[in-house]
Design an enzyme around this catalytic site. Structure first.
Site, PDB file in Angstrom:
ATOM      1  N   GLU A   1       0.699  -1.199   0.190  1.00 24.53           N
ATOM      2  CA  GLU A   1      -0.162   0.037  -0.155  1.00 24.53           C
ATOM      3  C   GLU A   1       1.059   1.311  -0.087  1.00 24.53           C
ATOM      4  OE1 GLU A   1      -2.327  -3.079   2.794  1.00 24.53           O
ATOM      5  OE2 GLU A   1      -0.212  -2.555   1.872  1.00 24.53           O
TER       6      GLU A   1
ATOM      7  N   CYS B   1      -2.444  -3.726   6.895  1.00 24.10           N
ATOM      8  CA  CYS B   1      -2.043  -4.002   8.207  1.00 24.10           C
ATOM      9  C   CYS B   1      -2.561  -2.874   9.088  1.00 24.10           C
ATOM     10  CB  CYS B   1      -0.503  -4.251   8.529  1.00 24.10           C
ATOM     11  SG  CYS B   1       0.725  -2.803   8.087  1.00 24.10           S
TER      12      CYS B   1
ATOM     13  N   CYS C   1      -0.210   0.304   7.573  1.00 24.45           N
ATOM     14  CA  CYS C   1      -0.680   0.763   6.283  1.00 24.45           C
ATOM     15  C   CYS C   1      -1.970   1.509   6.421  1.00 24.45           C
ATOM     16  CB  CYS C   1      -0.956  -0.418   5.459  1.00 24.45           C
ATOM     17  SG  CYS C   1       0.832  -1.286   4.895  1.00 24.45           S
TER      18      CYS C   1
ATOM     19  N   ARG D   1       5.004 -22.251 -10.150  1.00 21.80           N
ATOM     20  CA  ARG D   1       6.476 -21.955  -9.691  1.00 21.80           C
ATOM     21  C   ARG D   1       6.626 -20.416  -9.364  1.00 21.80           C
ATOM     22  NH1 ARG D   1      10.569 -24.851 -14.304  1.00 21.80           N
ATOM     23  NH2 ARG D   1       9.717 -27.119 -13.896  1.00 21.80           N
TER      24      ARG D   1
ATOM     25  N   THR E   1      15.410 -37.307 -10.420  1.00 27.45           N
ATOM     26  CA  THR E   1      14.855 -36.228 -11.214  1.00 27.45           C
ATOM     27  C   THR E   1      15.937 -35.136 -11.828  1.00 27.45           C
ATOM     28  OG1 THR E   1      12.558 -36.382 -10.492  1.00 27.45           O
ATOM     29  CG2 THR E   1      13.235 -34.500 -11.734  1.00 27.45           C
TER      30      THR E   1
END
Length: 435
Positions: A54, A77, A86, A232, A244
């Site tokens: 913000e 907040c 904020c 991701r 992997t």
């Protein structure tokens, strides 16, 4: 001709994606300031001790913030911590309306900001209401959202109020999904584990050559791959097992989506990597900042580990205990979401504790300890409907080019499918553990 829709909360959510990995352990939050239908300020949460989303958006807007509206992904907040509240910054900036999509589960904030803002004469909208209000006719400055999103499975037609409300429901669901890991982290102080796997129609995920070496198998198409990269970008870290890493040599970065690259983690188990294995890996050849250094969690020492990575030697006897020790380590680092892309072996270990005599022994384990934690929280399982994959694999086996197919392990009994989607030939089913 129907009017196009600008979704201000979507723009705020896109800002939040870039805060992942930078803001932790604080939540990744995005905000936009809008005045007279024009986005005049954008911001995202900075590093701990620095400005929240913000404040960054208000700074970007400057004097134009007076009389404007602010759209925020998470409840502002309202307490003094490393930074001032904020809510205080919003009031002092002269904001007229506040729209926040998700209520902060943190008890020092939860449900308190609205009354503070309203007592200052500011109009406040929250949750679904805020998301519906964030959908308006096309913005004059041409702001638009990206197309490739982990949440999007349909194209909406914006012809009337009902369509705008549908878009509001859609962005609300996206924000709820985005903060799923943060909510879990606040409740349990544990990292949320999201497992992603892809299998062929016949449940294969790879193959083995004549020498016994595992070979990768391309299963999903570009649409599902974009979804995967968006996940991701939404994750603090991404993990693969040693098998992997050696078979696929993945880079584990974000290429088909917008956002930060996650921290790369290797689950080494009892495999001691040679210097050559490390040198061949794409993960260890990239230049990394201190907070993005690859991590190797191992049951044995890794003397050949390059300097760009850190190793954590686990101290427990069983897979489950070591896995939970790793999650405790990640939680202490403030990581909210861990994405896991397992091979068959790691998937078998992850599902194994939930498969013991099916769910009966698992329930005994849960009842025996108040500190019981699951090894994973959400499973995103992609299944291709393309028969060509299995037909080709069968021919390779018949011709002796491939020794065998690698089958995906049986899923636990105590899971429930909660979501489903189709992108091209690939079908996604989302599972959660059934409490």
């Amino acid at each position: 001709m129907s009017a196009e829709i600008t979704n201000y909360m979507q723009l705020a959510l896109e800002q939040a994606f870039f805060a992942i990995g930078e803001s932790r352990p604080n939540p990744a939050v995005g905000a936009v300031v809008v005045k007279d239908g024009i986005v005049v300020g954008k911001g995202r949460t900075q590093r701990p001790g620095s400005a929240h989303a913000e404040v960054m958006a208000l700074r970007d807007a400057g004097e134009l913030a007076r009389g404007a509206s602010i759209f925020v992904t998470l409840e502002p907040c309202c307490h003094y911590g490393r930074t001032p509240p904020c809510t205080k910054a919003i009031i002092e900036a002269g904001i007229r309306k506040v729209f926040f999509a998700h209520s902060d589960p943190n008890p020092v904030v939860h449900g308190k900001s609205r009354s503070i803002l309203e007592n200052a004469g500011i109009e406040v909208h929250e949750g679904l209401d805020a998301c519906i209000c964030s959908c308006v006719e096309a913005c004059p400055n041409g702001e638009s959202s990206t197309e490739c999103r982990v949440f999007e499975f349909s194209n909406l037609s914006y012809q009337d109020k009902a369509a705008r409300e549908a878009e509001g429901h859609d962005i609300f669901a996206k924000v709820e999904r985005f903060f799923e890991a943060y909510d879990y982290f606040v409740r349990t102080k544990c990292t949320f584990v999201e497992v992603k796997s892809a299998v062929s129609q016949d449940n294969f995920m790879g193959c083995i050559d004549k020498s016994g070496k595992r070979l990768p198998l391309t299963i999903t198409k570009q649409g599902a791959n974009c979804w995967n990269h968006e996940l991701r970008a939404m994750s603090d870290a991404i993990l693969v097992g040693a098998g992997t890493l050696l078979a696929d040599n993945p880079s584990l970065d974000v290429r088909y989506a917008v956002g930060n690259n996650p921290v790369k983690i290797i689950w080494a188990g009892h495999h001691e990597f040679s210097a050559e294995e490390f040198s061949r890996s794409k993960i260890f050849s990239a230049v990394c900042t201190t907070d993005k250094k690859p991590l190797v969690f191992s049951c044995v020492e890794q003397p050949n580990l390059p300097d760009i990575a850190d190793s954590v030697v686990l101290s427990c006897n069983s897979f489950a205990e070591n896995w939970l020790e790793m999650l405790a380590n990640l939680s202490a680092r403030g990581m909210h979401r861990l994405m896991v892309e397992p091979g068959a072996g790691l998937a078998r270990e992850l599902f194994g504790i939930d498969n013991r005599d099916r769910s009966e022994n698992l329930q005994e384990t849960q009842n025996a300890s108040e500190n019981w934690r699951p090894l994973w929280n959400r499973l995103d399982l992609w299944r291709s409907t393309d028969t060509f994959i299995d037909e080709t694999l069968e021919k390779l086996i018949e011709n002796g080019i491939v020794k065998a197919a690698v089958e995906y392990p049986e899923l636990p009994a105590n899971i429930i499918a909660k979501e489903a989607a189709v992108i091209g030939p690939d079908v996604l089913t989302v599972y959660y553990l059934n409490p």
